[in-house]
Design an enzyme around this catalytic site. Sequence first.
Site, PDB file in Angstrom:
ATOM      1  CB  SER A 163      85.039  15.403  62.716  1.00  0.00           C
ATOM      2  OG  SER A 163      84.648  16.966  62.409  1.00  0.00           O
TER       3      SER A 163
ATOM      4  CG  HIS B 251      84.243  13.782  57.279  1.00  0.00           C
ATOM      5  ND1 HIS B 251      83.741  12.942  55.612  1.00  0.00           N
ATOM      6  CD2 HIS B 251      82.818  14.781  57.374  1.00  0.00           C
ATOM      7  CE1 HIS B 251      82.669  14.287  55.743  1.00  0.00           C
ATOM      8  NE2 HIS B 251      81.811  14.599  56.479  1.00  0.00           N
TER       9      HIS B 251
ATOM     10  CG  ASP C  62      81.615  10.938  56.186  1.00  0.00           C
ATOM     11  OD1 ASP C  62      80.947  10.781  55.231  1.00  0.00           O
ATOM     12  OD2 ASP C  62      82.534  10.725  56.947  1.00  0.00           O
TER      13      ASP C  62
ATOM     14  CG  ASN D  60      87.048   8.523  58.056  1.00  0.00           C
ATOM     15  OD1 ASN D  60      88.369   8.926  57.073  1.00  0.00           O
ATOM     16  ND2 ASN D  60      85.934   9.424  57.731  1.00  0.00           N
TER      17      ASN D  60
HETATM   18  C1  GRF Z   1      90.815  15.278  52.647  1.00  0.00           C
HETATM   19  O1  GRF Z   1      89.805  16.267  52.372  1.00  0.00           O
HETATM   20  C2  GRF Z   1      90.578  14.454  54.069  1.00  0.00           C
HETATM   21  O2  GRF Z   1      89.453  15.548  55.522  1.00  0.00           O
HETATM   22  C3  GRF Z   1      89.499  13.665  53.309  1.00  0.00           C
HETATM   23  O3  GRF Z   1      89.922  13.141  51.989  1.00  0.00           O
HETATM   24  C4  GRF Z   1      90.903  14.062  51.454  1.00  0.00           C
HETATM   25  C5  GRF Z   1      92.208  13.765  50.997  1.00  0.00           C
HETATM   26  O4  GRF Z   1      92.861  13.189  51.891  1.00  0.00           O
HETATM   27  N1  GRF Z   1      89.447  12.287  54.012  1.00  0.00           N
HETATM   28  P1  GRF Z   1      94.445  12.996  51.358  1.00  0.00           P
HETATM   29  O5  GRF Z   1      95.085  14.417  51.472  1.00  0.00           O
HETATM   30  O6  GRF Z   1      94.631  11.496  50.529  1.00  0.00           O
HETATM   31  O7  GRF Z   1      95.515  12.527  52.894  1.00  0.00           O
END
Ligand code: GRF
Length: 223
Positions: free
Chosen positions: A144, A117, A153, A115
């Site tokens: 991360s 985060h 997380d 994942n």
């Molecule tokens: C991002 O901030 C990512 O870190 C978190 O979800 C948010 C949106 O991600 N996990 P995305 O644009 O859908 O890839």
Amino acid sequence: MTARDDAAPARLVVLISGRGRNLEAIQGAIEDGRLNARIVLVVSNKTRAPGLQFARLAGLPTVAIQPRQFADRQSYDAALAHRVAAARPDWVVLAGFMRVLSPAFVDPFAGHIVNIHPSLLPLYKGLDTHDRALAAGDSHHGASVHLVTPALDDGPIIRQGRIRIRPTDTTETLAGRITDRIEKKLYAAALADLIEARVHVAPDGTLIDAAGRAYTPPVEDYD
Ligand code: GRF
């Protein structure tokens, strides 16, 4: 050709809920040869996730599995796990997937789920990470990539990226730089660490390096 170049591309199943910027970044790394992998399925819990549109245009197989079609979290997660397993992933990649996953999903793929985060874990698990870093007056913030465990997380960290927080930063400007400066590159770099075996998942779930020593995740400045 190095040995790893002719290794079969790692099979990735990517789970999204929203825009899919991380999905796009991973697909981009694959297409320009930075990642020896293939996205074999994109799964979303939202039928109208914009990232599904990107996936379709990129020719990637997609499926949306809606929680409201299931009686409870357990049955949803079991059905999701079954569908993901059918794609035979080497790695299950959570990329903006905004549902907490129970052991019914995590256990079958233990050690093979990652994942991203938006914080310098273990700081700021959970939501609103940019607000919390700003409120704390931190000098840096970042993102991360970590192994997914049943705790939110909380899994071992594979790679981190960080930037300096500017005095003029707002939640929006900070979030924008985290996405545009770090996340665009971090996920593919972390997946390459795994796929190219610079880091391994030990039987006890911890991370070890190629020599079998405890793994120290790189923390790179992306300013
Ligand atoms: C991002 O901030 C990512 O870190 C978190 O979800 C948010 C949106 O991600 N996990 P995305 O644009 O859908 O890839």
